[in-house]
Scaffold this motif. Structure first.
Motif, mmCIF file in Angstrom:
data_model
loop_
_atom_site.group_PDB
_atom_site.id
_atom_site.type_symbol
_atom_site.label_atom_id
_atom_site.label_comp_id
_atom_site.label_asym_id
_atom_site.label_seq_id
_atom_site.Cartn_x
_atom_site.Cartn_y
_atom_site.Cartn_z
ATOM 1 N N SER A 10 11.845 20.702 9.095
ATOM 2 C CA SER A 10 11.818 19.270 8.775
ATOM 3 C C SER A 10 10.648 18.916 7.860
ATOM 4 C CB SER A 10 11.717 18.451 10.054
ATOM 5 O OG SER A 10 12.857 18.655 10.853
ATOM 6 N N VAL A 11 10.843 17.877 7.075
ATOM 7 C CA VAL A 11 9.831 17.389 6.140
ATOM 8 C C VAL A 11 9.516 15.938 6.491
ATOM 9 C CG1 VAL A 11 9.314 16.871 3.731
ATOM 10 C CG2 VAL A 11 10.684 18.892 4.302
ATOM 11 N N VAL A 12 8.228 15.652 6.701
ATOM 12 C CA VAL A 12 7.756 14.276 6.834
ATOM 13 C C VAL A 12 6.746 14.065 5.713
ATOM 14 C CG1 VAL A 12 5.894 14.786 8.458
ATOM 15 C CG2 VAL A 12 6.859 12.494 8.384
ATOM 16 N N CYS A 13 6.731 12.920 5.110
ATOM 17 C CA CYS A 13 5.841 12.646 3.984
ATOM 18 C C CYS A 13 4.779 11.630 4.394
ATOM 19 C CB CYS A 13 6.642 12.108 2.800
ATOM 20 S SG CYS A 13 7.951 13.223 2.255
ATOM 21 N N SER A 14 3.642 11.682 3.702
ATOM 22 C CA SER A 14 2.567 10.729 3.973
ATOM 23 C C SER A 14 2.034 10.199 2.651
ATOM 24 C CB SER A 14 1.459 11.383 4.797
ATOM 25 O OG SER A 14 0.932 12.512 4.144
ATOM 26 N N ALA A 15 1.127 9.223 2.720
ATOM 27 C CA ALA A 15 0.546 8.618 1.521
ATOM 28 C C ALA A 15 -0.839 8.087 1.850
ATOM 29 C CB ALA A 15 1.424 7.474 1.015
ATOM 30 N N PHE A 16 -1.695 7.989 0.818
ATOM 31 C CA PHE A 16 -3.006 7.366 0.958
ATOM 32 C C PHE A 16 -2.868 5.889 0.653
ATOM 33 C CE2 PHE A 16 -4.741 11.575 -0.309
ATOM 34 C CZ PHE A 16 -5.563 11.765 0.795
ATOM 35 N N TYR A 17 -3.802 5.111 1.108
ATOM 36 C CA TYR A 17 -3.895 3.753 0.606
ATOM 37 C C TYR A 17 -5.361 3.384 0.488
ATOM 38 C CZ TYR A 17 -4.966 1.905 5.243
ATOM 39 O OH TYR A 17 -5.542 1.646 6.447
ATOM 40 N N ALA A 18 -5.650 2.570 -0.492
ATOM 41 C CA ALA A 18 -7.014 2.080 -0.724
ATOM 42 C C ALA A 18 -6.897 0.651 -1.215
ATOM 43 C CB ALA A 18 -7.728 2.937 -1.750
ATOM 44 N N GLU A 19 -7.491 -0.257 -0.513
ATOM 45 C CA GLU A 19 -7.468 -1.663 -0.902
ATOM 46 C C GLU A 19 -8.387 -1.865 -2.106
ATOM 47 O OE1 GLU A 19 -5.710 -4.274 0.564
ATOM 48 O OE2 GLU A 19 -4.730 -2.639 1.627
ATOM 49 N N LYS A 20 -7.971 -2.702 -3.028
ATOM 50 C CA LYS A 20 -8.826 -3.047 -4.160
ATOM 51 C C LYS A 20 -9.891 -4.035 -3.695
ATOM 52 C CE LYS A 20 -5.356 -2.321 -7.658
ATOM 53 N NZ LYS A 20 -4.552 -2.892 -8.708
ATOM 54 N N ILE A 21 -11.083 -3.905 -4.253
ATOM 55 C CA ILE A 21 -12.152 -4.850 -3.939
ATOM 56 C C ILE A 21 -11.779 -6.197 -4.562
ATOM 57 C CG2 ILE A 21 -14.603 -5.384 -4.246
ATOM 58 C CD1 ILE A 21 -14.078 -2.983 -2.445
ATOM 59 N N THR A 22 -11.851 -7.243 -3.775
ATOM 60 C CA THR A 22 -11.511 -8.570 -4.277
ATOM 61 C C THR A 22 -12.714 -9.490 -4.093
ATOM 62 O OG1 THR A 22 -10.699 -9.323 -2.151
ATOM 63 C CG2 THR A 22 -9.097 -8.240 -3.588
ATOM 64 N N THR A 23 -12.557 -10.710 -4.508
ATOM 65 C CA THR A 23 -13.642 -11.676 -4.360
ATOM 66 C C THR A 23 -13.675 -12.283 -2.965
ATOM 67 O OG1 THR A 23 -12.210 -13.394 -5.233
ATOM 68 C CG2 THR A 23 -13.650 -12.278 -6.808
ATOM 69 N N VAL A 24 -12.763 -11.879 -2.107
ATOM 70 C CA VAL A 24 -12.760 -12.365 -0.730
ATOM 71 C C VAL A 24 -14.018 -11.845 -0.044
ATOM 72 C CG1 VAL A 24 -11.523 -12.294 1.467
ATOM 73 C CG2 VAL A 24 -10.250 -12.355 -0.684
ATOM 74 N N PRO A 25 -14.737 -12.687 0.686
ATOM 75 C CA PRO A 25 -15.994 -12.252 1.299
ATOM 76 C C PRO A 25 -15.858 -11.026 2.196
ATOM 77 C CG PRO A 25 -15.687 -14.626 1.550
ATOM 78 C CD PRO A 25 -14.430 -14.079 0.953
ATOM 79 N N LYS A 26 -14.783 -10.928 2.954
ATOM 80 C CA LYS A 26 -14.619 -9.796 3.855
ATOM 81 C C LYS A 26 -13.259 -9.154 3.576
ATOM 82 C CE LYS A 26 -14.780 -8.455 8.662
ATOM 83 N NZ LYS A 26 -14.836 -8.879 10.039
ATOM 84 N N PRO A 27 -13.245 -7.888 3.115
ATOM 85 C CA PRO A 27 -11.972 -7.225 2.836
ATOM 86 C C PRO A 27 -11.114 -7.091 4.098
ATOM 87 C CG PRO A 27 -13.816 -5.983 1.929
ATOM 88 C CD PRO A 27 -14.387 -7.050 2.799
ATOM 89 N N GLU A 28 -9.816 -7.070 3.896
ATOM 90 C CA GLU A 28 -8.867 -6.941 4.991
ATOM 91 C C GLU A 28 -9.034 -5.588 5.683
ATOM 92 O OE1 GLU A 28 -4.016 -6.945 5.584
ATOM 93 O OE2 GLU A 28 -4.861 -7.153 3.596
ATOM 94 N N THR A 29 -8.982 -5.591 7.008
ATOM 95 C CA THR A 29 -9.005 -4.337 7.760
ATOM 96 C C THR A 29 -7.623 -4.102 8.364
ATOM 97 O OG1 THR A 29 -9.806 -5.440 9.747
ATOM 98 C CG2 THR A 29 -11.474 -4.476 8.279
ATOM 99 N N HIS A 30 -7.369 -2.873 8.748
ATOM 100 C CA HIS A 30 -6.054 -2.482 9.244
ATOM 101 C C HIS A 30 -6.165 -1.847 10.614
ATOM 102 C CE1 HIS A 30 -4.194 -3.348 5.375
ATOM 103 N NE2 HIS A 30 -5.273 -2.832 4.829
#
Length: 147
Positions: A10-30
């Motif tokens: 079987s094959v399962v796939c994955s991916a990276f993610y990186a949030e872009k820095i924005t002008t929002v004071p506190k970046p979104e967490t997950h």
């Protein structure tokens, strides 16, 4: 004369993610288990802003290599090496119907940045199997080449 054993796993796939820095004071967490980027988050770094996503279903059963085995030097096993391994495998073996290429060519839920996870990335996916869901296989390929 030795016969070559061809195993389809079987094959399962994955991916990276990186949030872009924005002008929002506190970046979104997950959070682990959050649906994001076309899959489910199964790993987060200490900032909780960057991590890894798994597809929520097995893609198919496939071979590890394309046609005949070719050395790829995809030796990375640590978290963060799956994408580089997948690129090395596809570069060495070309496009085809085998594990790394299936993930590399995958378009799922509007995203096309999938890769075959490294050994350590797959171990993380397996440890979060109940959260990721949809993983029905017993054995899975990784992008970590081992002879």
């Amino acid at each position: 004369m030795r016969a070559l054993l061809v195993i389809t796993i079987s094959v399962v796939c994955s991916a990276f993610y990186a949030e872009k820095i924005t002008t929002v004071p506190k970046p979104e967490t997950h959070t682990i288990g959050e649906r994001f980027g076309g899959g489910v988050i199964f790993y987060l770094d200490s900032t909780r802003q960057h991590g890894l996503i798994a597809a929520t279903a097995d893609q198919k059963k496939a071979k590890w290599y394309n046609g005949s085995f070719v050395e790829t030097n995809a030796k990375g096993s640590a978290v963060g090496t799956g994408k580089e391994n997948t690129e090395a495998i596809v570069k060495a073996q070309g496009v085809g119907d085998y594990a790394a290429s299936i993930c590399d060519q995958l378009e799922l839920n509007g995203f096309d940045d999938w890769f075959l996870p490294s050994k350590d990335e797959l171990n993380l996916i397996r440890s979060k199997k109940a959260i990721v869901g949809g993983l029905t296989g017993t054995f899975y390929w990784t992008s970590t080449e081992y002879s």
